[in-house]
Design a protein around this motif. Structure first.
Motif, short mmCIF file in Angstrom:
data_model
loop_
_atom_site.label_atom_id
_atom_site.label_comp_id
_atom_site.label_asym_id
_atom_site.label_seq_id
_atom_site.Cartn_x
_atom_site.Cartn_y
_atom_site.Cartn_z
N THR A 92 48.08 -35.02 -53.95
CA THR A 92 46.90 -34.18 -54.17
C THR A 92 47.36 -32.91 -54.87
O THR A 92 48.56 -32.63 -55.00
CB THR A 92 46.23 -33.81 -52.84
N ASN A 93 46.40 -32.11 -55.32
CA ASN A 93 46.75 -30.82 -55.89
C ASN A 93 47.54 -29.97 -54.90
O ASN A 93 48.43 -29.21 -55.28
CB ASN A 93 45.49 -30.07 -56.32
N TYR A 94 47.21 -30.11 -53.63
CA TYR A 94 47.92 -29.32 -52.62
C TYR A 94 49.39 -29.73 -52.53
O TYR A 94 50.26 -28.89 -52.29
CB TYR A 94 47.26 -29.47 -51.25
N LEU A 152 47.55 -29.54 -64.15
CA LEU A 152 47.98 -28.16 -64.01
C LEU A 152 46.83 -27.17 -64.08
O LEU A 152 46.82 -26.17 -63.35
CB LEU A 152 49.00 -27.86 -65.11
N LEU A 153 45.83 -27.43 -64.93
CA LEU A 153 44.77 -26.46 -65.14
C LEU A 153 44.03 -26.15 -63.84
O LEU A 153 43.87 -24.98 -63.46
CB LEU A 153 43.79 -26.99 -66.19
N LYS A 154 43.59 -27.19 -63.13
CA LYS A 154 42.86 -26.97 -61.89
C LYS A 154 43.72 -26.27 -60.85
O LYS A 154 43.27 -25.38 -60.13
CB LYS A 154 42.36 -28.31 -61.34
N TRP A 155 44.98 -26.67 -60.81
CA TRP A 155 45.90 -26.09 -59.85
C TRP A 155 46.10 -24.60 -60.08
O TRP A 155 46.06 -23.79 -59.15
CB TRP A 155 47.21 -26.87 -59.98
N LEU A 156 46.25 -24.19 -61.34
CA LEU A 156 46.43 -22.77 -61.64
C LEU A 156 45.16 -21.97 -61.33
O LEU A 156 45.22 -20.82 -60.92
CB LEU A 156 46.80 -22.59 -63.12
N ILE A 161 50.38 -19.98 -69.64
CA ILE A 161 50.40 -19.27 -68.36
C ILE A 161 51.52 -19.80 -67.47
O ILE A 161 52.24 -19.03 -66.83
CB ILE A 161 49.04 -19.41 -67.64
N TRP A 162 51.66 -21.11 -67.44
CA TRP A 162 52.74 -21.70 -66.63
C TRP A 162 54.10 -21.23 -67.15
O TRP A 162 54.99 -20.91 -66.35
CB TRP A 162 52.64 -23.22 -66.66
N GLY A 163 54.27 -21.17 -68.46
CA GLY A 163 55.51 -20.68 -69.02
C GLY A 163 55.81 -19.25 -68.59
O GLY A 163 56.96 -18.91 -68.25
N LEU A 164 54.79 -18.40 -68.58
CA LEU A 164 54.98 -17.02 -68.12
C LEU A 164 55.29 -16.95 -66.64
O LEU A 164 56.16 -16.19 -66.20
CB LEU A 164 53.72 -16.20 -68.42
#
Length: 632
Positions: free
Chosen positions: A320-322, A565-569, A617-620
Motif C-alpha cells: 500500500t502507499n503506507y 509517488l505523486l499520491k504519496w508525496l 520534488i523527490w530529487g530535492l
C-alpha cells in the motif's frame, strides 16, 4: 556479494588514515553480514565484509592471500566462468585452498597480471596488493554492475564500495556543484563525478594501478560498437543466437551454495529470465511486488500467469502507499550520495522481502537499455523517421502544455508524454537526449540555485562534463547511438546503482543475465530494426521468446517498475515537504536553493496539473535528507 575498502599510503600522513579502516569496513556491514576481515602493513590497509555465496566455509574469508603470502585480494562480485578458469590454472600447476571464485581471480592475476581482466565473465570490483612490488591493482567490471569509489590526494588513495565507507576516513566534504547541477536535472550523478569534489567513481571497464607513488587509470574494455557495421545473420538466425546466449548466461548465473530465486515483475524481461532459469532449476522460487491500492501500477496478474506456466513457487508482496512511507526512512538513511530514482523504493522492499527466502536473485535489468525498451526509444524512432504523426504532435505542443499532465492515470500520462515529445522535437539530437533522459531542463534547474551556489558552479566544467557524456550521439544517428549512450550513462549510474544499493541494503545479491558482455556485444552488432520498429520495442527479445510466455504479456502498455509517488508525496509526505525538508526557513538557512523557486515547485505538486514535478520534488527531498545527515 561483499563490500571492500582500503587505503594506499604515500607517506606518514597517509598512514594515519589506516586507523579508520575498521570503521570504514563496518559501514559496509549490510553488504556483507557474514564476516569482517582486515589486513595492513606500512603501505596498505584493506577491509572486507563478506556475503557468503560460493564456498561458504572459512576458506573463503577475505582478505585472502596466496600460498606465498606475497599477494592479497579483497573482492566484491562473482566470476561466473571461474570453474573453467580454475581448470586452466590447475593444468598449469596452480593449487588451491578453497572452492571460491575469489581464489581463482587471485591466482589468475598472479599468472597473467592486468590482462586477467580480459578472461573474466562476471561482475566485480576488487583490489589486489602485491607486497613485493608494493603495488595495488583495482578494477571494476565491464558494465559497471558493481560500484567502486576512490579519492586520490598527495598523501593517499582511498577506495570503497560505497560513499559511506569513504566518508569514514574523515574526508573533506566540499560539494561538487557541477555534479549537483546535473543531479537536479537527472536525479542521479553520472560517473566519474560524485557529489563531493574530491571523490570519484571508477568508470565501468576501467582499472586503477598504484606503484612508486604513481596512480594510473586505464580503460580495459569498451563495447565493440561500429556504426553501420552489423551482423550478416538473418533475423531468424539472430533470434537463435540470442536464445542460445541468454540461456547460457542464465545457466552460468545459477551457481550458488545458498538459496537462489528470480524476480518476476510481469514484464517481458524478468519473465524470460525466470522461464529460462526454471529449465535448469526445477525448484525455482519467484518473487513479485504489487500495489493493492494503485491498480494502474500493479502487474502481479501477469507475473502469476508466468509463474503458473513455468511451474515456480511464486510469492507476491502486495504493498500500500503506507508501506512505501513506512520504509522510506530506512531507504534514505542508506543512500549515502544523492540518488532519486523513485523506483528504488520498490526495489528496496522487493529485496527486503525476497531476502527472507533467498540470498541470490536473478533480474531482468539491462534489457531495456541494450535492446531498446523505453518510451524515449520509440520517441527517437519517430523523430528519426520524421513522419506526419510526429510533425502533428510537435505542432500541437501549445495544446499539450495546457492540458493536465501526470503519471497518475493513462490519459494524463499520455498528455505528459506528448508534451515532452513536442518540446524535444525542437532540439538538437544531443539536447533532445539530455531532456528526455531527465526531469528538468537546464534553465529550470539553474533557477533552483541561490547566488552563492551559482558562484560555486563552473559552467565551463559542467558543459565539458555534459559533452563527454553525450559524445556518442551524432546528428542524424540511429537508435543504436542512443542505446550506446544509455549503456554508458543511464545503465550504470541509474539502473544498476539502484539495484546494487537497494539489494545490498538487504544483503541480497542480484544477478543480471542480460548484461553478460557477450550478449551486450551481440546486441550492438544488430541493426536497429532488429530491436525496435514502429510497432514493437525490444523486438528481438519479444519475438525470440514469444512461444515461451503467456500471450497476455504482449500488446499491452509498458509500465516500468514505478511507484505511485505523486499520491504519496501529496499525502504521507506532505508535512515533511511543507514543514521540514522543503520548509522556507530550512531552505533559507541552508543557502543552496532559492526559496521562491522551491515554493513554485511545491505549489505545482499540490495543483491539478503536476506534470513531472513530483520527480523533481523527490530529487530535492532526497538531497535535503542526505545533506542534513552528512553535511549540516
Amino acid at each position: 556479494m561483499c563490500g571492500i575498502t582500503g587505503v594506499y599510503a604515500f607517506n606518514m600522513v597517509g598512514r594515519v588514515s589506516m586507523i579508520n579502516v575498521s570503521n570504514s569496513t563496518m559501514t559496509l556491514a549490510q553488504r556483507g553480514p557474514d564476516f569482517q576481515g582486515s589486513y595492513h602493513d606500512n603501505i596498505v590497509a584493506l577491509g572486507h565484509r563478506r556475503l557468503s555465496i560460493i564456498d561458504t566455509s572459512a576458506c573463503g574469508h577475505q582478505p585472502m592471500s596466496d600460498h606465498s603470502e606475497r599477494y592479497m585480494i579483497i573482492f566484491n562480485g562473482e566470476i561466473f566462468n571461474y570453474k573453467e578458469l580454475r581448470e586452466q590454472l590447475v593444468s598449469k600447476g596452480v593449487t588451491f585452498n578453497s572452492e571460491t571464485d575469489t581464489e581463482v581471480l587471485l591466482q589468475l592475476y598472479i599468472t597473467e597480471g592486468k590482462s586477467c581482466l580480459e578472461k573474466l565473465n562476471g561482475f566485480f570490483a576488487f583490489a589486489i596488493y602485491d607486497k613485493e612490488e608494493q603495488s595495488l591493482f583495482l578494477a571494476r567490471d565491464r558494465m559497471g554492475i558493481k560500484p567502486l569509489y576512490y579519492l586520490e590526494d598527495e598523501n593517499r588513495v582511498l577506495f570503497a564500495s560505497e560513499m559511506k565507507a569513504i566518508l569514514a576516513y574523515g574526508i573533506d566534504k566540499t560539494l561538487d556543484y557541477e555534479a549537483l547541477y546535473t543531479y537536479l536535472q537527472l536525479n542521479y550523478i553520472p560517473a566519474p563525478k560524485t557529489i563531493f569534489r574530491d571523490v570519484k567513481k571508477l568508470l565501468p571497464g576501467h582499472s586503477l594501478y598504484i606503484r612508486n607513488g604513481k596512480v594510473t587509470t586505464e580503460c580495459y574494455y569498451q563495447i565493440p560498437y561500429k556504426k553501420n557495421s552489423h551482423t550478416s545473420l538473418s533475423y531468424d538466425d539472430q533470434k537463435k543466437k540470442l536464445a542460445q546466449l541468454l540461456e547460457g548466461s542464465v545457466q552460468k548465473r545459477l551457481v550458488a551454495d545458498v538459496p537462489l530465486g528470480s524476480f518476476l515483475s510481469g514484464g517481458i524481461d524478468s519473465s524470460v529470465i525466470a522461464t529460462l532459469a526454471s529449465r535448469h532449476k526445477p525448484d525455482l522460487h519467484t518473487f513479485s511486488i504489487g500495489y493493492s491500492d494503485e491498480k494502474f501500477f500493479d502487474e502481479t496478474h501477469y507475473a502469476r500467469l508466468v509463474a503458473k506456466k513455468i511451474g515456480t513457487e511464486h510469492t507476491v508482496f502486495s504493498l500500500t502507499n503506507y508501506d512505501l512511507y513506512r520504509h522510506v526512512h530506512d531507504i534514505l538513511n542508506y543512500i549515502d550520495e544523492p540518488f532519486a530514482d523513485s523506483s528504488a523504493i520498490a526495489v528496496y522492499i522487493l529485496s527486503k522481502e525476497t531476502r527472507k527466502h533467498a540470498t541470490v536473485a536473478l533480474s531482468g535489468d539491462g534489457a531495456d537499455e541494450v535492446f531498446s525498451g523505453y518510451n524515449k526509444h520509440a520517441a527517437f524512432l519517430k523523430m528519426i523517421n520524421a513522419g506526419s504523426a510526429a510533425t502533428t504532435v510537435g505542432a500541437l505542443t501549445p495544446l499539450w502544455s495546457i492540458l493536465p499532465k501526470s503519471r497518475g492515470n493513462a490519459l494524463t500520462n499520455k498528455f505528459r508524454q506528448l508534451h515532452r515529445f513536442g518540446k524535444g522535437m525542437k532540439l538538437s539530437a544531443k539536447e533532445r537526449y539530455w531532456q528526455w533522459a531527465g526531469y528538468a531542463a537546464e534553465n529550470e534547474a539553474i533557477k533552483l540555485f541561490t547566488n552563492d551556489a551559482l558562484s560555486a558552479l563552473n559552467r565551463q566544467k559542467y558543459q565539458s562534463f555534459k559533452d563527454q557524456l553525450l559524445q556518442y550521439i551524432p546528428e542524424g544517428g540511429d537508435i543504436n547511438d542512443i542505446l550506446y549512450t544509455d549503456v554508458r550513462l543511464v545503465l550504470p549510474d541509474d539502473m544498476l546503482t539502484k539495484v546494487d544499493r537497494m539489494s545490498m541494503a538487504n544483503s541480497l545479491e542480484i544477478r543480471v543475465p542480460f548484461l553478460d558482455h557477450e550478449i551486450v556485444e551481440f546486441a550492438f552488432s544488430l541493426p536497429a530494426d532488429s530491436k525496435i520498429n514502429s510497432q514493437l520495442r525490444k523486438r528481438i527479445v519479444q519475438d525470440t521468446f514469444r512461444d515461451l510466455l503467456p500471450t497476455e504479456l504482449y500488446n499491452r502498455p509498458k509500465k516500468g517498475f514505478e511507484v505511485p509517488l505523486l499520491k504519496w508525496l501529496r499525502q504521507e509526505m506532505k508535512s515533511t515537504i511543507k514543514d521540514d525538508l522543503l520548509a522556507d526557513h530550512f531552505i533559507q538557512q541552508q543557502g543552496i536553493f532559492d526559496v521562491k523557486t522551491v515554493q513554485k515547485l511545491k505549489r505545482k505538486l499540490f495543483s491539478a496539473n503536476p506534470g513531472d514535478v513530483h520527480a523533481r520534488i523527490w530529487g530535492l527531498l532526497v538531497f535535503q535528507w542526505w545533506w542534513k545527515r552528512h553535511c549540516a
